[in-house]
Design an enzyme around this catalytic site. Structure first.
Site, PDB file in Angstrom:
ATOM      1  N   GLU A 244     -17.557 -23.775   8.104  1.00  0.00           N
ATOM      2  CA  GLU A 244     -18.234 -24.276   6.906  1.00  0.00           C
ATOM      3  C   GLU A 244     -18.656 -23.139   5.990  1.00  0.00           C
ATOM      4  O   GLU A 244     -19.631 -23.240   5.269  1.00  0.00           O
ATOM      5  CB  GLU A 244     -19.452 -25.112   7.312  1.00  0.00           C
ATOM      6  CG  GLU A 244     -19.104 -26.339   8.147  1.00  0.00           C
ATOM      7  CD  GLU A 244     -20.330 -27.131   8.540  1.00  0.00           C
ATOM      8  OE1 GLU A 244     -21.439 -26.683   8.177  1.00  0.00           O
ATOM      9  OE2 GLU A 244     -20.191 -28.185   9.185  1.00  0.00           O
TER      10      GLU A 244
ATOM     11  N   TRP B  85      15.384 -21.408  18.023  1.00  0.00           N
ATOM     12  CA  TRP B  85      14.518 -22.570  17.839  1.00  0.00           C
ATOM     13  C   TRP B  85      15.327 -23.844  17.638  1.00  0.00           C
ATOM     14  O   TRP B  85      14.813 -24.822  17.121  1.00  0.00           O
ATOM     15  CB  TRP B  85      13.572 -22.337  16.660  1.00  0.00           C
ATOM     16  CG  TRP B  85      12.426 -21.452  17.022  1.00  0.00           C
ATOM     17  CD1 TRP B  85      11.178 -21.840  17.431  1.00  0.00           C
ATOM     18  CD2 TRP B  85      12.410 -20.019  17.021  1.00  0.00           C
ATOM     19  NE1 TRP B  85      10.398 -20.738  17.698  1.00  0.00           N
ATOM     20  CE2 TRP B  85      11.127 -19.599  17.455  1.00  0.00           C
ATOM     21  CE3 TRP B  85      13.338 -19.041  16.722  1.00  0.00           C
ATOM     22  CZ2 TRP B  85      10.760 -18.268  17.567  1.00  0.00           C
ATOM     23  CZ3 TRP B  85      12.980 -17.706  16.846  1.00  0.00           C
ATOM     24  CH2 TRP B  85      11.708 -17.331  17.257  1.00  0.00           C
TER      25      TRP B  85
ATOM     26  N   TYR C 222       8.579 -27.867  17.571  1.00  0.00           N
ATOM     27  CA  TYR C 222       7.151 -27.544  17.512  1.00  0.00           C
ATOM     28  C   TYR C 222       6.821 -26.645  16.338  1.00  0.00           C
ATOM     29  O   TYR C 222       5.657 -26.481  15.969  1.00  0.00           O
ATOM     30  CB  TYR C 222       6.698 -26.902  18.827  1.00  0.00           C
ATOM     31  CG  TYR C 222       7.010 -25.430  18.961  1.00  0.00           C
ATOM     32  CD1 TYR C 222       6.059 -24.463  18.661  1.00  0.00           C
ATOM     33  CD2 TYR C 222       8.259 -24.987  19.401  1.00  0.00           C
ATOM     34  CE1 TYR C 222       6.333 -23.115  18.790  1.00  0.00           C
ATOM     35  CE2 TYR C 222       8.543 -23.653  19.542  1.00  0.00           C
ATOM     36  CZ  TYR C 222       7.586 -22.715  19.234  1.00  0.00           C
ATOM     37  OH  TYR C 222       7.860 -21.375  19.356  1.00  0.00           O
TER      38      TYR C 222
ATOM     39  N   CYS D 282       8.060 -18.646  20.778  1.00  0.00           N
ATOM     40  CA  CYS D 282       6.823 -17.887  20.585  1.00  0.00           C
ATOM     41  C   CYS D 282       6.077 -17.595  21.884  1.00  0.00           C
ATOM     42  O   CYS D 282       5.567 -16.492  22.080  1.00  0.00           O
ATOM     43  CB  CYS D 282       5.919 -18.589  19.575  1.00  0.00           C
ATOM     44  SG  CYS D 282       5.142 -20.111  20.152  1.00  0.00           S
TER      45      CYS D 282
ATOM     46  N   ASP E  90      -4.690 -23.909   3.049  1.00  0.00           N
ATOM     47  CA  ASP E  90      -4.849 -25.309   2.667  1.00  0.00           C
ATOM     48  C   ASP E  90      -3.487 -26.000   2.747  1.00  0.00           C
ATOM     49  O   ASP E  90      -2.435 -25.367   2.618  1.00  0.00           O
ATOM     50  CB  ASP E  90      -5.390 -25.427   1.238  1.00  0.00           C
ATOM     51  CG  ASP E  90      -6.763 -24.790   1.088  1.00  0.00           C
ATOM     52  OD1 ASP E  90      -7.524 -24.793   2.072  1.00  0.00           O
ATOM     53  OD2 ASP E  90      -7.056 -24.285  -0.013  1.00  0.00           O
TER      54      ASP E  90
ATOM     55  N   ASP F 256       1.710  -9.791  17.156  1.00  0.00           N
ATOM     56  CA  ASP F 256       2.621 -10.932  17.241  1.00  0.00           C
ATOM     57  C   ASP F 256       4.058 -10.426  17.265  1.00  0.00           C
ATOM     58  O   ASP F 256       4.515  -9.765  16.331  1.00  0.00           O
ATOM     59  CB  ASP F 256       2.402 -11.858  16.039  1.00  0.00           C
ATOM     60  CG  ASP F 256       3.086 -13.208  16.209  1.00  0.00           C
ATOM     61  OD1 ASP F 256       3.892 -13.347  17.144  1.00  0.00           O
ATOM     62  OD2 ASP F 256       2.808 -14.117  15.407  1.00  0.00           O
TER      63      ASP F 256
ATOM     64  N   HIS G   8       1.222 -22.030  17.727  1.00  0.00           N
ATOM     65  CA  HIS G   8       1.908 -20.736  17.700  1.00  0.00           C
ATOM     66  C   HIS G   8       1.156 -19.773  18.601  1.00  0.00           C
ATOM     67  O   HIS G   8      -0.077 -19.695  18.555  1.00  0.00           O
ATOM     68  CB  HIS G   8       2.002 -20.184  16.285  1.00  0.00           C
ATOM     69  CG  HIS G   8       2.660 -18.837  16.214  1.00  0.00           C
ATOM     70  ND1 HIS G   8       3.873 -18.582  16.814  1.00  0.00           N
ATOM     71  CD2 HIS G   8       2.263 -17.668  15.642  1.00  0.00           C
ATOM     72  CE1 HIS G   8       4.200 -17.320  16.614  1.00  0.00           C
ATOM     73  NE2 HIS G   8       3.248 -16.748  15.904  1.00  0.00           N
TER      74      HIS G   8
END
Length: 701
Positions: A482, A276, A535, A311, A435, A393, A370
């Site tokens: 929501e 990376w 990125y 990725c 968050d 992944d 990603h």
């Protein structure tokens, strides 16, 4: 290493060697002669039935098994579905008296108890896991059908046939059989009910991988090439390299979990080395790969991890692996993807006392995007309803059970917050639901939160649509925007949200100012910083010192204060490549020549140098890369203008002696099924003159 020495390694742990090799050639499989079992009646002496040969009936089978695209001269079929063989004898078969067997062996030490040795009897009383029946007798041959269970081991089987009391057929590699997962079989754990979805997620060799940012999505074409010559063998080589027991290779959950570890090289010498940074001098830049074929060929031929991947490269190669073995799969891109190193469902962004980003102490990161994979399967190891699409992944981020791997993780479970189910549910849930909490650090390292954002992570999740080169938004498969019920459920299973309780501020700051909530102008003291970031959200260096590349972006951070209220905002601008325009000089015809021109416009006010151009044609031409330094521009451009576009031009590259040396008959080199493709193209190597300001640059291929 001999069989005896290998067995010694397992003494005291297993009674026998655990078989992990599928591609290894076996010198001794079965005895030459089948013993005679006494029967009440028999044929006259000297009239014993002898099997002369086995015809795999490739053309009869591949259509029904959806394997006609494989460029291989062996029979490839799917489990849970009957296939046909023709057995040739020394005389006509007597249904009432003659007994013969067809035997299927996989691995270097096949055993009936491990389901690695399967015997299908005709005329006898024994019935095994695989069953068969005689469909047609014609002269001295018999057409038989073989039915495999939908849970059969996947891989390469050696095929023998023998008559009772007669000789057994010799080891003939042309009679090897490849057995795959079957998305068309209702009882197979990878069954997919929609034909359009099966065509897309199993048979489609071309894909689109989405990149960029949620507000400015870009895309990259990717050639999966799961049916190309040598790819099936390469995938089985990966299985062997992993050490996965042959007896476990019918379990799709174990298969994809192994694959997520083996596609990266972090701890098991797998396929791809990650990089990376911005120095790719020891390998190939991840942005230069156009597909999976060259990567898998190189790994299979050398056994050494290929450099380099990021990725989307990991996801593209894993997608090829899964589709090649028959597992429905797709590449998914999560924009604003959280990498939560602390496992507390929040991304901690730390700022210094002067309000500049504290890169040294910020360990969490937000990736612009990603890429991972989804594979379709039933999860018998989980409660009912947790099947369907599963996250897998291969990008090495965190360890899972001691290896760099992730998944399979039920997408349904992620949406419901059921992070208690295996595998890696907490990590995937955090990638789409964390968050973002901003902290100010004082000189003693104490952190004071000043902003919480709950709508940044997992803003948009995309995949390619079925049957179209268009986007499909699958965000709602992962989260309800929501609905906090999933978050509460996840916290009930031990995930810590640790969200600070902050008063709601009256002012917000963005890259464009907004004072709509105030009647009078407000005084704001603010600091704007700009840095170059990858990125993955990792800062490269200061703006003035860093050379930009197409995998970098500009990150602007605004921090400030208004009447004691802390303010902050962040914006990342991704860099885009100029669009490539591809035009063909002729209509594509089988066994006919054609030429393709690739062009782009340089929008800068300087000449581009050190250009690398890669091109790949599925089933016809493996990826070719051409590098251009930008020197001797005038000579090349002048000579190119004098040459017609008829394949005989030479634009003056030092690498090329003449055009005849560049012309290769790819049709002859791609195997028995190459003539079924629509692009039969003897292409010369790509050629490119350096691009000047706003001048279209073309590549003749």
């Amino acid at each position: 290493m001999s069989h005896q020495s290998k067995s010694h390694l397992y003494k005291g742990r297993y009674n026998a060697l655990v078989d992990t090799s599928n591609l290894e050639e076996v010198e001794y499989d079965l005895p030459e002669y089948e013993p005679v079992i006494p029967r009440p009646r028999g044929n006259p002496p000297g009239d014993n039935l002898v099997v002369d040969s086995v015809d795999m009936c490739i053309d009869l089978n591949v259509g029904e098994h959806h394997t006609s695209l494989f460029m291989i001269d062996r029979l490839v079929v799917r489990r849970g579905q009957a296939f046909f063989l023709r057995i040739n004898f020394n005389r006509p078969l007597n249904r009432d008296q003659d007994v013969f067997h067809v035997e299927f062996l996989i691995g270097s030490h096949p055993k009936v108890v491990n389901r690695t040795k399967l015997v299908v009897s005709f005329g006898g009383e024994t019935e095994g896991l695989w069953t068969g029946q005689i469909e047609q007798l014609e002269g001295s041959s018999a057409l038989v059908s073989i039915l495999t269970p939908p849970s059969s081991i996947v891989g390469k089987f050696r095929v023998y046939a023998a008559s009772e009391g007669g000789s057994r057929t010799n080891r003939v590699p042309e009679t090897d059989l490849y057995l795959l997962f079957n998305a068309w079989c209702l009882d197979d754990h990878v069954f997919l009910g929609d034909e359009a979805s099966r065509s897309e997620y199993v048979l489609n060799q071309n894909g689109i991988i989405y990149q960029g940012e949620a507000s400015s999505v870009s895309q990259r074409s990717w050639l999966y090439g799961q049916f190309d010559q040598g790819i099936l063998e390469a995938c089985i080589f990966i299985l062997d390299k992993s050490g996965m027991p042959i007896s476990d290779r019918g379990d799709v959950v174990k298969m994809v979990r192994m694959a997520s570890a083996m596609i990266n090289s972090q701890d098991d010498s797998g396929v791809l080395v990650g990089n990376w940074g911005d120095d790719f001098s020891m390998g190939t830049s991840p942005t230069l790969w156009t597909g999976s074929v060259k990567i898998l060929h190189q790994y299979h031929n050398s056994g050494v991890p290929v450099s380099f991947g990021q990725c989307w490269v990991y996801a593209g190669v894993l997608n090829t692996f899964l589709r090649c073995l028959g597992i429905p799969s797709r590449v998914v891109t999560n924009f604003c993807s959280a990498h939560d190193n602390t496992g507390n469902l929040k991304i901690d962004l730390i700022f210094k006392p002067d309000k500049t980003p504290d890169e040294r102490n910020t360990v969490d990161s937000i990736w612009n995007y990603h890429c991972w994979n989804e594979g379709n399967m039933i999860r018998t190891d989980l409660p009912s309803g947790m099947g369907g699409w599963q996250v897998v992944d291969a990008t090495p981020q965190e360890t899972s059970d001691g290896h760099f791997r992730c998944g399979p993780t039920s997408v349904v479970a992620v949406k419901k917050g059921l992070v208690c189910y295996q595998y890696d549910g907490k990590f995937v849930f955090a990638e789409v639901n964390s968050d973002v909490v901003s902290f100010t650090s004082d000189k003693y390292g104490n952190l004071t939160p000043f902003k919480v954002q709950t709508d940044v992570i997992g803003q948009l999740i995309l995949t390619k649509a079925v049957g179209a080169n268009a986007r499909q938004d699958v965000t709602l498969n992962y989260k309800n925007r929501e609905d906090d019920q999933a978050m509460e459920t996840a916290m009930g299973f031990g995930m810590e949200r640790d969200q600070p309780d902050l008063p709601e501020g009256r002012m917000t700051v963005t890259i464009t100012a907004d004072q709509s909530q105030f009647d009078e102008p407000q005084v704001v003291q603010a600091l704007l910083s700009c840095s170059v970031v990858y990125y993955t959200g990792v800062q490269a260096s200061s703006f003035k010192q860093q050379e930009l590349n197409i995998n970098s972006g500009l990150r602007f951070v605004v921090t400030g204060d208004s009447n004691g209220q802390p303010l902050s905002a962040m914006k990342v601008l991704s860099l885009r490549c100029p669009p490539l325009i591809v035009t063909a000089s002729e209509v594509a015809q089988v066994n006919g020549d054609m030429f393709v021109t690739v062009s782009f416009t340089n929008s800068f006010d300087f000449t581009l140098k050190d250009i690398s151009v890669g091109m790949e044609v599925g089933g016809v031409m493996e990826q070719r890369v051409k590098k251009y330094s930008g020197k001797r521009r005038r000579r090349r451009m002048r000579r190119k203008r004098k040459s017609p576009l008829n394949g005989s031009s030479n634009n003056g590259d030092d690498d090329d002696d003449n055009d005849n040396n560049n012309r290769v008959n790819f049709l002859e080199s791609t195997g028995r099924r190459a003539r079924r493709t629509a692009l039969a193209d003897p292409c010369p190597a790509p050629r490119l003159g350096p691009a000047s300001h706003r001048r279209p640059s073309s590549i003749l291929v």
